[in-house]
Scaffold this active site. Structure first.
Site, mmCIF file in Angstrom:
data_model
loop_
_atom_site.group_PDB
_atom_site.id
_atom_site.type_symbol
_atom_site.label_atom_id
_atom_site.label_comp_id
_atom_site.label_asym_id
_atom_site.label_seq_id
_atom_site.Cartn_x
_atom_site.Cartn_y
_atom_site.Cartn_z
ATOM 1 N N ARG A 102 0.834 -1.204 0.000
ATOM 2 C CA ARG A 102 0.000 0.000 0.000
ATOM 3 C C ARG A 102 0.871 1.257 0.000
ATOM 4 N NH1 ARG A 102 -3.229 2.646 4.610
ATOM 5 N NH2 ARG A 102 -4.743 3.934 3.512
ATOM 6 N N ASN A 155 -3.156 8.992 3.627
ATOM 7 C CA ASN A 155 -1.898 8.381 4.050
ATOM 8 C C ASN A 155 -1.738 8.264 5.563
ATOM 9 O OD1 ASN A 155 -1.086 8.171 1.368
ATOM 10 N ND2 ASN A 155 -0.088 10.171 1.378
ATOM 11 N N HIS A 205 -6.043 -6.062 -2.811
ATOM 12 C CA HIS A 205 -6.992 -6.113 -1.699
ATOM 13 C C HIS A 205 -7.260 -7.532 -1.225
ATOM 14 C CE1 HIS A 205 -8.859 -1.841 -2.397
ATOM 15 N NE2 HIS A 205 -7.609 -1.820 -2.022
ATOM 16 N N HIS A 239 0.872 4.165 -2.841
ATOM 17 C CA HIS A 239 0.612 5.559 -2.510
ATOM 18 C C HIS A 239 1.795 6.451 -2.891
ATOM 19 C CE1 HIS A 239 -3.075 5.458 0.299
ATOM 20 N NE2 HIS A 239 -3.065 4.361 -0.437
#
Length: 329
Positions: free
Chosen positions: A66, A98, A197, A70
């Site tokens: 993740r 974040n 996911h 990001h």
């Protein structure tokens, strides 16, 4: 859907599959084994430390994957996500999407050990890219995809740059596709990378509207599997406890596999941004194909390689930070 909307949707899909608005500048300068001569032990160090941490923290794969995502979606894969705020200037870390990122300490430890071996050689951007891959790969004891290296670190990190670049859990299909297109990624990449996911958790607040107030009338999302929705309500009573988390992939949130696509076609995608991947026939066909573990692993590796190329800094651009949290003085 009207005929006009259908035509627009298909045009958008067609354009994205062709990779319109490709933004992978300098990606050709990345290569395998970039540090073979300058720091030959670098990739082994990243793997050994990451695997050591993943052994006691099964959630590490989801966290670093993740963080890598990001980072790349804001100003490219330049490790700007790792920079701390300076004075009153808020960095990307301070932006709302974040605030729940985790795993910075692992990157810090890797960087410290590599600097002791090869000072000023290995970028934080490459460390993050490699560590994300290695954390996910730990259960398999082999690299699940190739990571090209040679990135350099950026020197700018602003919270204001995050808005509009990180997909929201509330996004519709068109919005997701447009965000990915701006990064040079197509619809196939969108659906493949959503497969991340299969790891991790989500806070109740990111999906509670689907349970209690989907259209603003106190209703639930009719596309959500009723049995699954009832289970979610027991885990996330209304109003939601903001600290409560739920597995993104029920019973499989620490296993990197294709199970995410199985639950998706059963209308058990947790986030609105998951559910909308069933928005059109072409997208559904991609989802169905990814239910094969071999197909998912192969496609995920390809899409991660593309994502890792987004707007990278190479050559003499940027810098090699001595510490990942601060720019060089």
């Amino acid at each position: 859907m009207t005929r006009k909307q259908s035509h627009l949707s298909m045009f958008l899909l067609y354009a994205l599959v062709l990779g319109v608005a490709l933004r992978t500048s300098n990606a050709g300068d990345l290569r395998k084994n970039f540090y073979k001569k300058s720091c030959p032990q670098a990739e082994q160090l990243v793997r050994d430390i990451t695997w050591s941490k993943a052994r006691t923290n099964p959630a590490l794969g989801a966290k670093l994957l993740r963080m890598h995502f990001h980072d790349c979606f804001v100003k490219g894969c330049d490790a700007s996500i790792l920079l701390d705020p300076v004075g009153t200037n808020q960095s990307e870390k301070n932006a709302v999407p974040n605030l729940t990122l985790d795993g910075y300490d692992v990157i810090d430890e890797i960087k410290t050990q590599i600097e002791q071996k090869c000072a000023g050689v290995v970028s934080c951007a490459d460390i993050l890219s490699l560590a994300a891959r290695d954390a996910v790969s730990f259960p398999f004891k082999k690299a699940m995809w190739d990571v090209l290296t040679g990135r350099r670190d950026g020197n700018v990190s602003l919270a204001s740059n995050v808005n509009g670049n990180i997909p929201s859990p509330f996004s519709n299909f068109g919005t997701l596709a447009q965000i990915f297109s701006k990064k040079g990624l197509n619809v196939n990449d969108l659906i493949v990378l959503s497969g991340a996911h299969t790891l991790g958790v989500a806070r109740c607040g990111t999906f509670s509207r689907r349970l209690y107030n989907f259209t603003g009338k106190g209703d639930s999302d009719p596309s959500l599997n009723a049995t699954y929705a009832a289970s979610l309500r027991t885990q996330c009573p209304n109003p939601a406890n903001l600290s409560t988390t739920v597995e993104l992939d029920p019973q499989s949130s620490t296993s990197f596999d294709s199970h995410y696509y199985d639950i998706l076609v059963q209308n058990q995608g947790l986030l609105q941004s998951d559910a909308v991947l069933l928005a059109n026939k072409a997208a559904v066909k991609i989802v169905q194909g990814l239910r094969s573990a071999n197909a998912f692993f192969s496609e995920f590796g390809k899409s991660m390689k593309k994502m890792g190329n987004i707007e990278v800094l190479t050559g003499t651009a940027g810098m090699i930070r001595k510490q990942c949290r601060v720019v060089n003085s």
